[in-house]
Design a protein around this motif. Structure first.
Motif, PDB file in Angstrom:
ATOM      1  N   TRP A 274       0.820  -1.212   0.000  1.00  0.00           N
ATOM      2  CA  TRP A 274       0.000   0.000   0.000  1.00  0.00           C
ATOM      3  C   TRP A 274       0.854   1.263   0.000  1.00  0.00           C
ATOM      4  CZ3 TRP A 274      -5.076   0.253  -0.907  1.00  0.00           C
ATOM      5  CH2 TRP A 274      -5.827  -0.931  -0.779  1.00  0.00           C
ATOM      6  N   ALA A 275       2.133   1.141   0.336  1.00  0.00           N
ATOM      7  CA  ALA A 275       3.014   2.309   0.281  1.00  0.00           C
ATOM      8  C   ALA A 275       3.106   2.852  -1.142  1.00  0.00           C
ATOM      9  CB  ALA A 275       4.402   1.952   0.807  1.00  0.00           C
ATOM     10  N   GLY A 276       2.923   1.981  -2.126  1.00  0.00           N
ATOM     11  CA  GLY A 276       2.931   2.444  -3.512  1.00  0.00           C
ATOM     12  C   GLY A 276       1.782   3.399  -3.786  1.00  0.00           C
ATOM     13  N   LEU A 277       0.601   3.094  -3.251  1.00  0.00           N
ATOM     14  CA  LEU A 277      -0.549   3.991  -3.429  1.00  0.00           C
ATOM     15  C   LEU A 277      -0.333   5.300  -2.680  1.00  0.00           C
ATOM     16  CD1 LEU A 277      -3.417   4.581  -4.408  1.00  0.00           C
ATOM     17  CD2 LEU A 277      -4.271   3.391  -2.366  1.00  0.00           C
TER      18      LEU A 277
ATOM     19  N   ASN B 203       9.070   4.080  -1.807  1.00  0.00           N
ATOM     20  CA  ASN B 203       9.613   3.155  -2.800  1.00  0.00           C
ATOM     21  C   ASN B 203      10.495   2.102  -2.132  1.00  0.00           C
ATOM     22  OD1 ASN B 203      10.100   2.432  -5.675  1.00  0.00           O
ATOM     23  ND2 ASN B 203      12.190   2.998  -5.177  1.00  0.00           N
ATOM     24  N   ALA B 204      11.303   2.533  -1.145  1.00  0.00           N
ATOM     25  CA  ALA B 204      12.160   1.597  -0.427  1.00  0.00           C
ATOM     26  C   ALA B 204      11.339   0.595   0.371  1.00  0.00           C
ATOM     27  CB  ALA B 204      13.102   2.361   0.501  1.00  0.00           C
ATOM     28  N   ILE B 205      10.222   1.030   0.948  1.00  0.00           N
ATOM     29  CA  ILE B 205       9.347   0.117   1.693  1.00  0.00           C
ATOM     30  C   ILE B 205       8.817  -0.974   0.786  1.00  0.00           C
ATOM     31  CG2 ILE B 205       7.106  -0.036   2.842  1.00  0.00           C
ATOM     32  CD1 ILE B 205       7.684   2.699   4.085  1.00  0.00           C
ATOM     33  N   VAL B 206       8.366  -0.585  -0.401  1.00  0.00           N
ATOM     34  CA  VAL B 206       7.847  -1.569  -1.347  1.00  0.00           C
ATOM     35  C   VAL B 206       8.934  -2.562  -1.754  1.00  0.00           C
ATOM     36  CG1 VAL B 206       6.873  -1.880  -3.663  1.00  0.00           C
ATOM     37  CG2 VAL B 206       6.052  -0.020  -2.204  1.00  0.00           C
ATOM     38  N   VAL B 207      10.136  -2.050  -2.039  1.00  0.00           N
ATOM     39  CA  VAL B 207      11.215  -2.918  -2.511  1.00  0.00           C
ATOM     40  C   VAL B 207      11.687  -3.867  -1.416  1.00  0.00           C
ATOM     41  CG1 VAL B 207      13.604  -2.947  -3.321  1.00  0.00           C
ATOM     42  CG2 VAL B 207      11.996  -1.302  -4.281  1.00  0.00           C
TER      43      VAL B 207
END
Length: 309
Positions: free
Chosen positions: A104-107, A151-155
């Motif tokens: 959800w960090a991407g959203l 972005n770092a959270i998603v990766v």
């Protein structure tokens, strides 16, 4: 002379085996002591406890505790497959949960970027406030650089989740044509000799990389416990708050925490993948994908790869 050389080699091998199994036996004592004396490394109001935590977080003692735990759990799971399946299901559920939340960090990243564009281009404001009650107010450039964190959270937090979902690219020039059991043996080998060592190596580097930006005097991987305990007398927190640009994002220590978490998740998924591969190898093709919790694509959510125009 050849006998002396062979005797020396045999002695070195024997010493290495004694050291290895001695550390395995000591790991039971080390784990028991850590669990029964948590204040010696978790009481962070004590400076020596902080330094013990820093040292043991990337120490040979921790390595052998983790190795021994893995060996014991693997042996137990080989004895009772239901136990190993339970561990596989639990760890995969954990990675799926973390990954689905982190995704959800991407959203959030997209929505925040839209707000930043409106604030800059339409309202021409130099700052931006988010929150309720006591909002966080920073320069627009701060919020713009913070997008890297999402972005770092998603990766970092979705790597293991993506692995569980089978989303990583495979180079299968050898893998695809071989038999089922051979594939599972390749998976087990890859887990033990590539995935787990890689995660361990990155952890060893990233652990002290993190702490060198949180406390002073800066700890070093080459320093022993006694040396770090001596340095603890002058210990104080010095969390990194320096941005790469004026008024830019100033919490880059969060990226270093994410790197450490990523290594831990990759290591756990490597163990999980080894256990699943072993069980599927042992039980045969009918167990492939057993208990897999794959994301399902509902009707209308399919990719438009074959759309006609």
């Amino acid at each position: 002379m050849e006998e002396t050389a062979s005797g020396g080699a045999f002695g070195a091998i024997l010493d290495a085996l004694v050291l290895f199994f001695g550390n395995i036996l000591m790991s039971f004592w080390n784990l028991g002591y850590a669990l029964t004396h948590p204040s010696s490394w978790l009481n962070w109001s004590d400076k020596e406890a902080v330094m013990r935590f820093v040292y043991y977080g990337a120490s040979p003692e921790l390595f052998y505790v983790v190795l021994t735990t893995f060996l014991v759990l693997t042996a137990l799971g080989m004895w009772r497959h239901r136990i190993m399946w339970g561990m596989v299901r639990g760890l995969e559920a954990f990675h799926n949960t973390v990954g689905r939340i982190a995704a959800w960090a991407g959203l959030v990243m997209v929505l925040q970027q839209v707000v930043i564009i409106f604030v800059q281009r339409i309202f021409a404001r130099p700052d931006l406030s988010f929150g309720f009650g006591v909002p966080a107010t920073f320069d627009v450039s701060w919020w713009s650089e913070e997008l890297k964190l999402y972005n770092a959270i998603v990766v970092t937090l979705c790597l293991a989740y993506t692995f569980v979902q089978g989303g990583h690219v495979r180079v299968d020039l050898i893998y695809s044509p071989v038999k089922y059991r051979t594939k599972k043996m390749i998976d087990m080998f890859g887990s033990l000799f590539f995935m787990l060592p890689m995660a361990t190596l990155i952890w060893l580097y990233s652990w002290f990389f993190l702490w060198r930006h949180l406390i002073v005097p800066k700890p070093s991987a080459s320093e022993g416990l006694d040396r770090l305990l001596m340095k603890s007398r002058a210990l104080r927190w010095n969390v990194e708050t320096i941005g790469f640009s004026p008024n830019g994002f100033s919490a880059y220590f969060l990226f270093k925490i994410l790197i450490v978490l990523m290594c831990g998740f990759i290591f756990l998924q490597g163990v999980t993948f080894f256990w699943r591969s072993y069980l599927e190898w042992k039980e045969g093709p009918e167990s492939e994908g057993k208990y897999h919790d794959h994301d399902r694509i509902e009707a209308g959510e399919e990719a438009y790869d074959h759309a006609e125009f």
